[in-house]
Motif scaffolding. Structure first.
Motif, PDB file in Angstrom:
ATOM      1  N   VAL A 230     -17.271  -8.104  -1.999  1.00 49.23           N
ATOM      2  CA  VAL A 230     -16.563  -7.239  -2.946  1.00 49.23           C
ATOM      3  C   VAL A 230     -15.137  -7.764  -3.178  1.00 49.23           C
ATOM      4  CG1 VAL A 230     -15.659  -4.929  -3.317  1.00 49.23           C
ATOM      5  CG2 VAL A 230     -17.950  -5.225  -2.391  1.00 49.23           C
ATOM      6  N   LEU A 231     -14.465  -8.136  -2.080  1.00 52.07           N
ATOM      7  CA  LEU A 231     -13.064  -8.561  -2.205  1.00 52.07           C
ATOM      8  C   LEU A 231     -12.921  -9.884  -2.949  1.00 52.07           C
ATOM      9  CD1 LEU A 231     -11.547  -7.606   1.272  1.00 52.07           C
ATOM     10  CD2 LEU A 231     -11.323  -6.420  -0.910  1.00 52.07           C
ATOM     11  N   LEU A 232     -13.957 -10.745  -2.848  1.00 52.65           N
ATOM     12  CA  LEU A 232     -13.877 -12.045  -3.512  1.00 52.65           C
ATOM     13  C   LEU A 232     -13.777 -11.912  -5.024  1.00 52.65           C
ATOM     14  CD1 LEU A 232     -16.302 -14.498  -1.677  1.00 52.65           C
ATOM     15  CD2 LEU A 232     -13.819 -14.495  -1.724  1.00 52.65           C
TER      16      LEU A 232
ATOM     17  N   SER B  93     -18.288  -5.180  -9.151  1.00 51.73           N
ATOM     18  CA  SER B  93     -18.220  -6.435  -8.400  1.00 51.73           C
ATOM     19  C   SER B  93     -19.565  -7.167  -8.358  1.00 51.73           C
ATOM     20  CB  SER B  93     -17.716  -6.182  -6.989  1.00 51.73           C
ATOM     21  OG  SER B  93     -18.591  -5.319  -6.313  1.00 51.73           O
TER      22      SER B  93
ATOM     23  N   LEU C 152      -6.036 -12.524  -0.818  1.00 55.57           N
ATOM     24  CA  LEU C 152      -5.323 -11.334  -1.282  1.00 55.57           C
ATOM     25  C   LEU C 152      -3.804 -11.463  -1.168  1.00 55.57           C
ATOM     26  CD1 LEU C 152      -7.593  -8.356  -0.226  1.00 55.57           C
ATOM     27  CD2 LEU C 152      -7.596  -9.751  -2.283  1.00 55.57           C
TER      28      LEU C 152
ATOM     29  N   LEU D 150     -13.652  -3.928  -8.987  1.00 57.50           N
ATOM     30  CA  LEU D 150     -14.336  -3.492  -7.778  1.00 57.50           C
ATOM     31  C   LEU D 150     -15.560  -2.657  -8.139  1.00 57.50           C
ATOM     32  CD1 LEU D 150     -11.280  -2.676  -5.492  1.00 57.50           C
ATOM     33  CD2 LEU D 150     -12.783  -4.673  -5.426  1.00 57.50           C
TER      34      LEU D 150
ATOM     35  N   ILE E 164      -9.668 -13.308   3.845  1.00 58.83           N
ATOM     36  CA  ILE E 164      -9.178 -12.131   3.120  1.00 58.83           C
ATOM     37  C   ILE E 164      -7.674 -12.259   2.888  1.00 58.83           C
ATOM     38  CG2 ILE E 164      -8.776  -9.637   3.294  1.00 58.83           C
ATOM     39  CD1 ILE E 164     -11.516  -9.419   4.653  1.00 58.83           C
TER      40      ILE E 164
ATOM     41  N   LEU F   2     -18.173  -6.388   2.531  1.00 62.42           N
ATOM     42  CA  LEU F   2     -16.776  -6.200   2.125  1.00 62.42           C
ATOM     43  C   LEU F   2     -16.195  -7.487   1.533  1.00 62.42           C
ATOM     44  CD1 LEU F   2     -14.214  -4.285   2.302  1.00 62.42           C
ATOM     45  CD2 LEU F   2     -13.663  -5.545   4.388  1.00 62.42           C
ATOM     46  N   MET F   3     -16.512  -8.635   2.155  1.00 57.20           N
ATOM     47  CA  MET F   3     -15.993  -9.911   1.666  1.00 57.20           C
ATOM     48  C   MET F   3     -16.492 -10.195   0.254  1.00 57.20           C
ATOM     49  SD  MET F   3     -14.568 -11.854   4.484  1.00 57.20           S
ATOM     50  CE  MET F   3     -14.617 -13.299   3.527  1.00 57.20           C
TER      51      MET F   3
END
Lengths: 294, 287
Positions: A109-111, B274, B37, B271, B33, A106-107
């Motif tokens: 992807v979020l980066l 990614s 974000l 996304l 995060i 997940l990290m």
């Protein structure tokens, strides 16, 4: 029949790309080269656009503001890139070593999000977060007793602001490059490294660091190129101000060309910047693409 | 008999240690995060806050969301128009980049010819050239051709980065298609174009889609060329957003609503690709 028979169907497939690239990529550069040897003031076209020899280049060499803008660009590099590399490597090591695989995925992807966000919008959000009166950054600082900072109103804080925003946007890029380096280390190498070197610093320095070197070189060269290009985020966040305190080289040339309208001098500056960019690209190719030239 | 409790306690300490590792790693992950974000969150929430809430100190975390700013932005029309312009320009530039770039990538992946090294060099160099170098002459050329404030000028200039991006990423993709496939098709009587369009293009489609998405993001996000080459009619969304900073009294709500609208498609695309974003940004040097 000659040996070098032309494969016309193949030529037809590649020709459009070559023609378009020559038309929109090379021709403008030649055009800029031509303009750089002319007197070319958009607001004073009645003066004519005659050739003036190297006069524009002489003007650039004597233009303290141009050299200052290059100096500021270098200063910006020093403020941002080392921080991005340190944080990037730390984040990469952390994510690579996470036990919780789903969260690690997940990290990764979020980066991607900060890297992809429209830099213009990043600049706007920077205006909001670094606002002196109601910005979130000053609010956080007020919690630890720091009085409000006028981030965008004074030279040094303004430079720090654009550097912080750049660090926010590009540290994830460095982290992702480093993660791809770390992922090349096989499990066996890692295990035997743990036995030989123990954990922590020794493991990093003797086992993991060598795998990060190619990525590090790529990051240094690409960040240099991107900082020489940097325009949108700074243009929106500070417009190069206050005064000229955050006017990086691309922002300065844009001002000379489109706010002072001296196309001749701006073109000469652009040609000098182009030479710098090509030297960089040469270095990059020599390091990473030796095989494709064969 | 005496072994069992010992084993159980070993198992328990190991369990505790795992739990501890999970906890601290989870905490650091959460912190990262939040840090990366937060600006996005701040933008979206400011777009949804009333103006009074925007200026509140300390900032309000729980608020009654309002779509007022989005409504204003929609009714004023210029933002909507700029988004349509961005869509037209970015989509056209992407399609052209793929149509022109993919066949070239195929030839580069399959054939040896004179000038190939120079073409490579040009393609990679493009990644390094500051857009201001191209923007100055392109402005003068577009002015002479009366193409200022027209979509086509922007679309053409976006090809200077779109085509190289597509070519670069697709060459890898076509190299992955085995030559034997081409040879078998040729033996069956297919000509080069049929081999390319019927066989290689479908096989390379995943890579082509990724390169298209990256080219779209780059075109959608671009500011300098758009600032220089457009005025009112062809003005793209980033220019429209930057214009919020001029004039008196910044309208934070509508500005952040505009920002949200601009960023939304980019986020979705980013996304989706990614795993390939870094490869695109380093022109393949880092996989």
């Amino acid at each position: 029949m000659s040996k070098s028979r032309v494969n016309w169907p193949a030529v037809a497939l590649i020709a459009p790309a070559v023609i378009i690239l020559l038309a929109v990529g090379i021709y403008p550069l030649l055009f800029a080269l031509d303009v750089s040897f002319r007197q070319y003031q958009l607001t004073k076209l009645y003066l004519g656009t005659d050739y003036v020899g190297f006069q524009n280049y002489v003007a650039v060499f004597n233009d303290a503001l141009f050299w200052q803008s290059l100096g500021r660009t270098a200063q910006f590099f020093v403020l941002t890139v080392p921080a991005q590399i340190v944080f990037g490597v730390l984040i990469a090591l952390f994510i690579d070593g996470m036990r919780w695989k789903a969260l690690s995925f997940l990290m990764r992807v979020l980066l991607v999000i900060p890297i992809a966000i429209t830099p213009t919008v990043v600049g706007l959000v920077g205006r909001l977060l670094f606002n002196r009166d109601f910005g979130f950054i000053n609010y956080l600082l007020s919690l630890v007793g720091v009085p409000p900072v006028s981030w965008l109103g004074e030279p040094l804080p303004a430079m720090v602001t654009i550097a912080l925003v750049d660090i926010w946007q590009w540290t994830p890029f460095v982290a992702l490059v480093m993660i791809s380096g770390l992922s090349l280390i096989s499990q066996e190498v890692l295990e035997s490294g743990k036995l030989d070197a123990g954990g922590g610093w020794n493991l990093f320095w003797h086992v993991q660091a060598p795998y990060l070197l190619p990525g590090l070189t790529a990051v240094l060269i690409l960040r240099t190129a991107d900082i020489l290009k940097l325009f949108d985020m700074v243009f929106v966040l500070t417009r190069g101000g206050p005064g000229v305190s955050t006017e990086l080289v691309s922002v300065y040339i844009q001002r000379v060309g489109f706010r002072i309208f001296d196309m001749g001098v701006a073109s000469a500056q652009a040609i000098l910047l182009l030479i710098l960019c090509i030297v960089l690209a040469r270095g990059y190719i020599r390091l990473f693409y030796r095989e494709v030239e064969a | 008999m005496s072994v069992a409790p010992q084993a159980r306690s070993v198992r328990r300490t190991r369990f505790n240690r795992h739990l501890f590792t999970h906890l601290w790693q989870g905490a650091v992950a959460l912190l990262l995060i939040v840090a990366f974000l937060l600006p996005v969150y701040w933008m979206v929430t400011t777009a949804l806050k009333t103006t009074a809430d925007t200026f509140a100190v300390p900032p309000v975390l729980l608020f009654q969301p309002t779509f007022e700013h989005f409504r204003i932005v929609y009714e004023e029309g210029s933002v909507a128009k700029s988004l349509v312009n961005s869509l037209i320009v970015a989509t056209s530039a992407t399609l052209l980049s793929v149509l022109i770039g993919a066949p070239a990538a195929y030839v580069l992946a399959r054939f040896q010819f004179r000038g190939k090294a120079d073409l490579w060099f040009w393609i990679i160099t493009n990644r390094f050239i500051s857009p201001i170098v191209v923007a100055l002459p392109f402005f003068l050329i577009a002015r002479d051709l009366r193409l200022l404030d027209k979509h086509i000028a922007l679309i053409l200039v976006y090809l200077t980065f779109g085509i190289p991006l597509v070519v670069w990423l697709c060459v890898d993709q076509f190299r992955a298609v085995p030559r034997e496939v081409d040879e078998a098709a040729t033996v069956d009587g297919a000509n080069l174009w049929q081999v390319f369009f019927r066989i290689n293009l479908p096989l390379a489609m995943p890579g082509i889609v990724v390169s298209a998405i990256l080219a779209f993001i780059a075109s959608w996000n671009e500011l300098m060329f758009a600032l220089v080459l457009t005025r009112a009619e062809a003005r793209t969304a980033p220019v429209e957003a930057a214009n919020f900073m001029t004039g008196f009294g910044i309208r934070w709500g509508p500005m952040m609503a505009t920002g949200t609208l601009i960023v939304l498609p980019v986020l979705i695309f980013a996304l989706l690709v990614s795993r390939n974003l870094v490869r695109g940004l380093t022109m393949g040097a880092v996989k």
